[in-house]
Design a protein around this motif. Structure first.
Motif, mmCIF file in Angstrom:
data_model
loop_
_atom_site.group_PDB
_atom_site.id
_atom_site.type_symbol
_atom_site.label_atom_id
_atom_site.label_comp_id
_atom_site.label_asym_id
_atom_site.label_seq_id
_atom_site.Cartn_x
_atom_site.Cartn_y
_atom_site.Cartn_z
ATOM 1 N N LEU A 1 0.848 -1.191 0.000
ATOM 2 C CA LEU A 1 0.000 0.000 0.000
ATOM 3 C C LEU A 1 0.885 1.244 0.000
ATOM 4 O O LEU A 1 1.907 1.273 0.675
ATOM 5 N N PRO B 1 0.130 7.666 1.952
ATOM 6 C CA PRO B 1 -0.497 8.928 1.573
ATOM 7 C C PRO B 1 0.400 10.098 1.991
ATOM 8 O O PRO B 1 1.025 10.071 3.054
ATOM 9 N N TRP C 1 -0.388 11.661 5.468
ATOM 10 C CA TRP C 1 -0.812 10.748 6.531
ATOM 11 C C TRP C 1 0.196 10.733 7.668
ATOM 12 O O TRP C 1 1.387 10.540 7.468
ATOM 13 N N GLN D 1 6.721 0.760 5.367
ATOM 14 C CA GLN D 1 5.706 0.540 4.333
ATOM 15 C C GLN D 1 5.968 -0.753 3.560
ATOM 16 O O GLN D 1 5.028 -1.405 3.113
ATOM 17 N N TYR E 1 -4.734 4.841 9.136
ATOM 18 C CA TYR E 1 -4.381 4.736 7.720
ATOM 19 C C TYR E 1 -5.678 4.742 6.914
ATOM 20 O O TYR E 1 -6.584 3.953 7.179
ATOM 21 N N GLU F 1 -9.948 5.188 1.395
ATOM 22 C CA GLU F 1 -9.636 6.295 0.483
ATOM 23 C C GLU F 1 -8.493 5.920 -0.470
ATOM 24 O O GLU F 1 -8.576 6.142 -1.675
ATOM 25 N N VAL F 2 -7.438 5.353 0.067
ATOM 26 C CA VAL F 2 -6.293 4.963 -0.760
ATOM 27 C C VAL F 2 -6.719 3.902 -1.760
ATOM 28 O O VAL F 2 -6.400 3.982 -2.945
ATOM 29 N N ASN G 1 -8.746 5.358 -4.560
ATOM 30 C CA ASN G 1 -7.904 6.088 -5.513
ATOM 31 C C ASN G 1 -7.105 5.144 -6.402
ATOM 32 O O ASN G 1 -6.866 5.443 -7.565
ATOM 33 N N LEU G 2 -6.704 4.011 -5.860
ATOM 34 C CA LEU G 2 -5.940 3.044 -6.644
ATOM 35 C C LEU G 2 -6.805 2.329 -7.671
ATOM 36 O O LEU G 2 -6.328 1.951 -8.731
#
Length: 181
Positions: A20, A23, A26, A93, A149, A153-154, A157-158
């Motif tokens: 992932l 952001p 974030w 990450q 996290y 939303e992420v 967007n992906l």
């Protein structure tokens, strides 16, 4: 449920094995009821924060531990918003679930399984196909949601379809259109 899992499997076929993304704005916050931040957890988090890979953290400690335990320690430190760990979020990450794994988890959630509830862990694993690798993945998913996290939303967007001409500025499209006419 099987339709949702086949959608998740399609995602896995679309080169979604990257972790992932982070952001831009974030900032993890401390979870509401994180596990204890023990000296053992701090030692693992500090070694990782100094650039030591999780597998080496496991063996560099006074008492060696399993690499999976190091991952659990890092999740605990993240749930406390431990500053040295937050300073190396791009490294952390790399341990996050992949987009394909999140797609599979979201399919199970959409099917009605509360994957973040520890009481549902076994049912969640079974719904994801029974592979034990999902224990760690669900732990990361739960940790990430607990520290704010923005997974929904992420992920939106992906996965949002992008219009073919959305990447080209409007004035360039107009100039090309004028040349054609």
């Amino acid at each position: 449920m099987e339709d949702l899992l086949s959608t998740a499997k399609e995602w896995a076929d679309k080169k979604t094995n990257a972790p992932l993304p982070l952001p831009a704005n974030w900032k993890p916050h401390a979870a509401s009821a994180p596990p204890k931040l023990s000296p053992t957890v701090l030692q693992s988090a500090d070694l990782f924060s100094q650039g030591v890979e999780p597998a080496l953290v496991a063996v560099r400690r006074e008492k060696q531990i399993a690499e999976a335990t190091v991952a659990n320690h890092l999740m605990t430190a993240l749930q406390h918003a431990y500053p040295p760990l937050l300073a190396c979020l791009p490294r952390l990450q790399l341990l996050f679930p992949t987009v394909a794994e999140i797609a599979a988890i979201r399919a199970v959630v959409d099917g009605g399984v509360a994957v973040t509830d520890p009481a549902n862990r076994k049912a969640s694993i079974e719904a994801l196909g029974g592979d034990k690798k999902w224990y760690k993945t669900l732990s990361w998913y739960t940790t990430l949601t607990s520290v704010g996290y923005p997974i929904d939303e992420v992920f939106a967007n992906l996965t949002a379809p992008k219009p073919a001409d959305a990447e080209e500025p409007a004035d360039e499209r107009a100039a090309k259109k004028a040349k054609v006419e």
